[in-house]
Design a protein around this motif. Structure first.
Motif, PDB file in Angstrom:
ATOM      1  N   ALA A 217       1.079   0.394  -5.619  1.00 24.45           N
ATOM      2  CA  ALA A 217       2.105   0.136  -6.634  1.00 24.45           C
ATOM      3  C   ALA A 217       3.392   0.882  -6.293  1.00 24.45           C
ATOM      4  CB  ALA A 217       1.596   0.578  -8.008  1.00 24.45           C
ATOM      5  N   GLN A 218       3.259   2.056  -5.707  1.00 27.82           N
ATOM      6  CA  GLN A 218       4.414   2.860  -5.331  1.00 27.82           C
ATOM      7  C   GLN A 218       5.221   2.177  -4.219  1.00 27.82           C
ATOM      8  OE1 GLN A 218       3.479   6.642  -3.443  1.00 27.82           O
ATOM      9  NE2 GLN A 218       4.683   7.674  -5.008  1.00 27.82           N
ATOM     10  N   ARG A 219       4.543   1.466  -3.349  1.00 29.34           N
ATOM     11  CA  ARG A 219       5.193   0.815  -2.212  1.00 29.34           C
ATOM     12  C   ARG A 219       5.844  -0.515  -2.571  1.00 29.34           C
ATOM     13  NH1 ARG A 219       0.166   2.029   1.740  1.00 29.34           N
ATOM     14  NH2 ARG A 219       0.667   4.183   2.177  1.00 29.34           N
ATOM     15  N   ARG A 220       5.464  -1.070  -3.727  1.00 28.64           N
ATOM     16  CA  ARG A 220       5.960  -2.388  -4.124  1.00 28.64           C
ATOM     17  C   ARG A 220       7.368  -2.283  -4.703  1.00 28.64           C
ATOM     18  NH1 ARG A 220       2.422  -4.936  -8.386  1.00 28.64           N
ATOM     19  NH2 ARG A 220       0.816  -3.813  -7.310  1.00 28.64           N
ATOM     20  N   PRO A 221       8.294  -3.103  -4.250  1.00 30.84           N
ATOM     21  CA  PRO A 221       9.634  -3.076  -4.847  1.00 30.84           C
ATOM     22  C   PRO A 221       9.614  -3.687  -6.238  1.00 30.84           C
ATOM     23  CG  PRO A 221       9.488  -4.826  -3.233  1.00 30.84           C
ATOM     24  CD  PRO A 221       8.178  -4.088  -3.195  1.00 30.84           C
TER      25      PRO A 221
END
Length: 71
Positions: free
Chosen positions: A66-70
């Motif tokens: 989720a942290q990597r998703r824009p």
């Protein structure tokens, strides 16, 4: 037959260490407090003496993804 979902697998100590860093947890106490376990449990996981419980592994993988998703 579909391949098993990799998010459901257990987690090796190196992956746990990597996910801790990616999520900003500097110490075993930081991670333990965030997920509601003892520091000694995190220590055992990092030493490879006890496997990371699947629900914990899944939670950490989902948080990193989720942290990597824009947004």
């Amino acid at each position: 037959m579909t391949a098993p979902d990799p998010r459901l697998a257990s987690m090796a100590p190196d992956e746990l260490r990597s996910h801790m860093r990616a999520l900003g947890y500097r110490t075993q106490n930081d991670l333990a407090g965030a997920i509601g376990v003892s520091r000694s449990a995190v220590s055992l996981w990092l030493e490879g003496k006890v496997g990371v419980p699947r629900p914990v592994a899944m939670l950490l993988r989902m948080l990193v993804a989720a942290q990597r998703r824009p947004f």
